[in-house]
Design a protein around this motif. Sequence first.
Motif, PDB file in Angstrom:
ATOM      1  N   SER A   1       0.813  -1.225   0.000  1.00  0.00           N
ATOM      2  CA  SER A   1       0.000   0.000   0.000  1.00  0.00           C
ATOM      3  C   SER A   1       0.846   1.274   0.000  1.00  0.00           C
ATOM      4  O   SER A   1       0.454   2.285  -0.572  1.00  0.00           O
TER       5      SER A   1
ATOM      6  N   ALA B   1       1.716   3.357  -3.237  1.00  0.00           N
ATOM      7  CA  ALA B   1       0.777   4.246  -3.934  1.00  0.00           C
ATOM      8  C   ALA B   1       1.241   5.702  -3.906  1.00  0.00           C
ATOM      9  O   ALA B   1       0.710   6.544  -4.626  1.00  0.00           O
TER      10      ALA B   1
ATOM     11  N   GLY C   1       2.118   7.680  -7.148  1.00  0.00           N
ATOM     12  CA  GLY C   1       0.905   8.010  -7.909  1.00  0.00           C
ATOM     13  C   GLY C   1       0.276   9.285  -7.393  1.00  0.00           C
ATOM     14  O   GLY C   1      -0.115  10.165  -8.155  1.00  0.00           O
ATOM     15  N   LYS C   2       0.219   9.393  -6.064  1.00  0.00           N
ATOM     16  CA  LYS C   2      -0.373  10.597  -5.475  1.00  0.00           C
ATOM     17  C   LYS C   2       0.459  11.818  -5.828  1.00  0.00           C
ATOM     18  O   LYS C   2      -0.057  12.893  -6.086  1.00  0.00           O
TER      19      LYS C   2
ATOM     20  N   ILE D   1       0.850   2.294  -8.116  1.00  0.00           N
ATOM     21  CA  ILE D   1      -0.612   2.215  -7.963  1.00  0.00           C
ATOM     22  C   ILE D   1      -1.096   0.780  -8.167  1.00  0.00           C
ATOM     23  O   ILE D   1      -1.869   0.246  -7.375  1.00  0.00           O
TER      24      ILE D   1
ATOM     25  N   SER E   1      -0.082  -1.449  -5.295  1.00  0.00           N
ATOM     26  CA  SER E   1      -0.843  -1.259  -4.061  1.00  0.00           C
ATOM     27  C   SER E   1      -2.286  -1.743  -4.230  1.00  0.00           C
ATOM     28  O   SER E   1      -2.864  -2.302  -3.291  1.00  0.00           O
ATOM     29  N   ILE E   2      -2.851  -1.569  -5.421  1.00  0.00           N
ATOM     30  CA  ILE E   2      -4.229  -2.046  -5.614  1.00  0.00           C
ATOM     31  C   ILE E   2      -4.281  -3.579  -5.582  1.00  0.00           C
ATOM     32  O   ILE E   2      -5.113  -4.174  -4.889  1.00  0.00           O
TER      33      ILE E   2
ATOM     34  N   GLN F   1      -8.223  11.129  -5.312  1.00  0.00           N
ATOM     35  CA  GLN F   1      -7.299  10.016  -5.060  1.00  0.00           C
ATOM     36  C   GLN F   1      -7.463   8.890  -6.065  1.00  0.00           C
ATOM     37  O   GLN F   1      -6.572   8.088  -6.242  1.00  0.00           O
ATOM     38  N   TYR F   2      -8.638   8.799  -6.687  1.00  0.00           N
ATOM     39  CA  TYR F   2      -8.866   7.666  -7.588  1.00  0.00           C
ATOM     40  C   TYR F   2      -8.458   7.949  -9.022  1.00  0.00           C
ATOM     41  O   TYR F   2      -8.481   7.053  -9.856  1.00  0.00           O
TER      42      TYR F   2
ATOM     43  N   ILE G   1      -5.819   5.658 -10.696  1.00  0.00           N
ATOM     44  CA  ILE G   1      -6.228   4.370 -11.282  1.00  0.00           C
ATOM     45  C   ILE G   1      -6.349   4.535 -12.797  1.00  0.00           C
ATOM     46  O   ILE G   1      -6.011   3.645 -13.568  1.00  0.00           O
TER      47      ILE G   1
END
Length: 416
Positions: A50, A53, A56-57, A213, A216-217, A377-378, A381
């Motif tokens: 996790s 991620a 990505g952020k 990402i 972590s997903i 945050q999404y 994806i």
Amino acid sequence: MDDQTSENQIATPPRQGPISGWETIPLYGRIVIALVLGVIAGLMLGTQASVLAIPGKLVLRLLGALAPALILAAIVHTFMTTQLGGPLAVRLPRLLLLNTLVAITIGLTVANVIQPGQGAGLTPPPSHEETTKTANPLALFLENVPKSLLGPLGDDGKVIGVIFIAVAFGMALRKERERPIGTVGHLLELFLESLITILHWIIAVVPLAVFGIVASIVGTEGFVQFKALGVFVVSVLLGLTIQAAYYLVRVRFGSWVSPGQLLRGGRDALVMAFSTASSTATMPVTYAALKDRVGLREQSASMGALVGANFNNDGTALYEAMAALFVAQMIGMDLSLQQQLMVVLTSIIASVGAAGIPEAGLVTMTMVFTAVGLPVQYIPILLTVDWFLDRCRTAINVMGDMNVSCLLDGKQRRET
Ligand code: ASP
């Protein structure tokens, strides 16, 4: 002289080894590799993945920071440089708005019917308070990355943000320092180009973000989201295809050009749009194709392909609206009618403000999400599939410009 040479070398150090090898792979190839590695890392690390991620952020935050400045510079530049006026210029805004509204309606309808995000079962993100409670050093670092390029300049005490911006512009302007600036236009162009240079740097780390990402997903939630993402890709392709069909029907009944002629004549531009993911880069090809191959009048070709291209991004509008609905469905959030209208409005603005360069739609998407209260945050994806969907929507953006040119040319063919 010597000084000059050594400084230039600092600016562009010769790359060797694995980095230069990595850079020769086209972006989509790098993203696919990152995706595969991300799946493997996610399976191996499980919930520990996790933390991955964070890149990505970071990418998202940087893209968001660039958005207002990029939109401002792109719109000012368009108004400064394009020839406005004449009877065609009166019809143009009406045609553009209609096409964009059709695109968004198609996007929202397809997303409402297919419901690509349904069943992803994502939990809405924790509230801000909870996030700050669990803040770690990396999260604190992230806090210092400016949310907006111009923000820290007006915010007392945000020195680190100012330094970020200073370094970014300093680096971007290094190779431009000898460039003579004669007019305000030159200055604006320089500003726009520096922003695009910075955007390219951010895009260079997109594969790393995708890796994090995906890992972590997969590690924390498994593959459910990817199934949803697959349905989303198919839905967007369906939406874009319906939009293309709409253009062809409009051209068939509203101009002398037949759909076959348009597709044959505009083939080069469409292929180029798909392969470069940039409608601005394709602009000269679109213009030439319309004028020489399809045989439109010079004025209609330039109105659609040169003026329209700056404002007209129907593919982007359709995509942004669909993405907003998709994420809302994934987290089980019902968008009220008012919020859906807000999606329409902000998607129009976002598509007008999106510069015709790769990934510009992703930059302006943060604006759509924020306006309707969707968690940004999404958006990461979507990074995993954006390289492909960007190409497809760019082709539709260019097809939209062609459509407008044909309609402006009218039912009477030009005399040769
Ligand atoms: N790449 C698109 C274009 O150049 C813009 C976008 O990202 O939607 O038209």
